[in-house]
Write an enzyme that holds these catalytic residues in place. Sequence first.
Site, short mmCIF file in Angstrom:
data_model
loop_
_atom_site.label_atom_id
_atom_site.label_comp_id
_atom_site.label_asym_id
_atom_site.label_seq_id
_atom_site.Cartn_x
_atom_site.Cartn_y
_atom_site.Cartn_z
N CYS A 158 -28.49 -30.07 23.87
CA CYS A 158 -29.28 -28.88 24.23
C CYS A 158 -29.05 -28.42 25.67
O CYS A 158 -29.04 -27.22 25.95
CB CYS A 158 -30.76 -29.14 23.98
SG CYS A 158 -31.39 -30.67 24.71
N HIS A 251 -34.53 -25.43 29.27
CA HIS A 251 -33.67 -26.23 30.14
C HIS A 251 -33.01 -25.28 31.15
O HIS A 251 -32.35 -24.31 30.76
CB HIS A 251 -32.59 -26.95 29.35
CG HIS A 251 -33.10 -28.11 28.53
ND1 HIS A 251 -34.39 -28.58 28.60
CD2 HIS A 251 -32.46 -28.91 27.62
CE1 HIS A 251 -34.52 -29.61 27.78
NE2 HIS A 251 -33.37 -29.82 27.17
#
Length: 361
Positions: A158, A251
Amino acid sequence: MSEKLRVAVLGATGMVGQRFISILNNHPWFEVAVVAASPRSAGKTYEEAVGSKWKMDEPIPESVKNLVVKDVSNVNEVVADVDFVLSAVDMSKDEIKRIEEEYAKTETPVVSNNSAHRWTPDVPMIIPEINPEHTDVIEFQKKRLGTTRGFIAVKPNCSIQSYTPALTAWKEYEPYEVVATTYQAISGAGKNFNEWPEMVGNVIPFISGEEEKSEKEPLRIWGHIENGVIVPAQSPVITCQCIRIPVLYGHTAAAFVKFRKKANKEDLINKLVNFSGKPQELGLPSAPKQFIQYCEEDNRPQITMDVNYEGGMGVSIGRLREDTVYDWKFVGLSHNTLRGAAGGAVECAELLKALGYITKK
């Protein structure tokens, strides 16, 4: 009978499994027909098995609530009435490798969120906008597995989604050295703040295994197929630090890049905002219309403002500026459970359907 492809979600009670189920509610191409999880959940309805641990903002879809959870290890029972599976099982890496191959050998395509097969040489690891041509390796994998229809495809880690798309958009300027620090949300560990109260107001400068993935996986995505396997690219060299921060989703990456060819800011931004790929060309249901947005404001991208860009499937880049040691530096942001996990896997499945690899049984 529905024309939609029927999907089994493996590891359906975990956070990524829940996200799969949420994304697939009213999906135009796919419908959840089977939910599978560990033996302790098997035999319960999905609603009973999840109980108070449902982590999505929206409620459990009505179409899934009363599905009886199957034991993920009863492979033949799980695949009996489905066209393919989405995998988010919570097991050891060796167990995941074994069970995903077992599913593939039943002639059932497996699209996995797990890391176990990311370095299996003939398994494609796909960001659909970047390396759709890696699907060509599936034919070699099928020969190894002895299948005509079954195979495994995976999506990457990810955290790399927040900087790898930008570096891909700038490929013609030949980036050769990258330093990146990722600031990663707690949902990347499958948790929320209720389950991880020690993360409130805290920063942990270590995420097990994450730095190696962040440095190596982009090179596999940029690689090429040779003699039936994917050969990773040799450049750019990437060094990375990964830090857990107290946010739920998103993120963020701070990256520094050296290029072999000179570039100016206007050209770099144009390459970002005009970058598109096979999903946009094919009009895949989950594909963002604009894959990368550039944020002009100095204080962007921000999680509260930008993490849900293009329904969480787009990537936000900002603060592009010249550096005194490297050539350029920038900040990237991606949604870790949508673009980075379940959403990316669903888009991968859509690509595989559009290319004819996933069909009705």
